[in-house]
Design an enzyme around this catalytic site. Sequence first.
Site: not given
Length: 443
Positions: A262, A265, A329-330, A363, A422
């Site tokens: 990770q 990235h 995220e993970h 992934d 209404h």
Amino acid sequence: MNSYEEFTSIDWNKCSFSEKKMLLTRPICNKPNNITQKVANILHEVNKNGDDALHKFNLIFDKIKLKQLKISYESIVKSGYNISDEIKQAINTAISHITLFHKTQHYSDIKLEIIPGVNCQQITRPLNIVGLYVPGGTAPLISTVMMLGIPANIAQCKRIILCSPPIIPEVLIYTAKLCGITEIYQIGGSQAIAAMGFGTKSIPKVDKIFGPGNIWVTEAKRQINSMPNGAEIDMLAGPSEVLIIADDTANPIFIAADLLSQAEHGIDSHVILATPCIKIAEHTKKELYEQLQILPRNHIIKHSLKNSRIIITNDLMECFSISNTYAPEHLILQIQHAENYLQHIVNAGSIFLGHWSPETAGDYISGTNHVLPTYGHATTKSGLGVIDFQKRILVQQLTQKGLLKLSSTIKILTQIEQLQAHLYAVTHRTNYIKENNEDSISG
């Protein structure tokens, strides 16, 4: 980093409240100066000048002049000629796994009689036109094509377009073809988002834009989404992140590899290890240093590791508390009987259970989607799926008897809210029913 000793472990229970908060704070996404205005200028020019602006930006940003933005249907159909059988097999395997998982994700249609004469339904319809953005870069991101194209196709969106910076590699075109995408445009960056958001002579305005990208793409998505009648977007993706929870059965080699995968990235990536085992933490530090030396993107990883965290807790449950606060995220659980701990997880984009479930599998090929909420948005948002390419439409049908049964309650509720019109919409009907059919209402 000259030694593994540069990685520090932090005792969670010796930290103050503010120190704990700081440990779980993501790195600030440093925007280039005036990026908001620069993106706004690009959007304005595309909106004003359409295809001419797109050709201009292709020349400025990608140093290429194209005769046409759209890749011909014939080129798409013929793609794959120069791709090896081995690569084709790998792509097909990934597509089959992702398709199998995503086929289960449709909204369920609902038809329910609430009381006799009052029927409610939920029906599902695909989005009409969707735009998929696939970033360029040093390698073709075919996994992103699959993660976006497959659920769009399963949802049966009427028109699916894909934009990616020129020149689009054949393997990406081939993957798009296998995912049912036959409308591909060679345009990238903020200008691609603008083209899909506004529409040009060549590129249609889409209902919703999907896909990751750099800070320019993300800012363009944000601005487009905030405009009146602007296209909807999937999410605003931030830097990649992972949190690993490890017990004494974990393998430090695996932990380090997952953290580094990770960290590579980008310099803003955020990686955290939480463990009650000091021995595991110390061995992981050594592995991080040793594995880092052989990685080609170590110059990027070194930057992101400056924001890394190795947190020592009292026990595993404290690790889960930290994770739920962080909302990663993970989330990787390198612990024994990991599946038994799912009940303790409330905030995560995607979870990887046990020692043999690397995030890399998610992934590419396990079947789940890798477009996930980042920056703590996993507290309220989910990973991308088929339902993001669909919409729910609500339906109700009342009979005469059904309306009469509800009318007295409706009268009370409308009077509370002081919405007389209404109420009249109901009483005009009930009066008509009573005056014309009072003795023979059959429903």
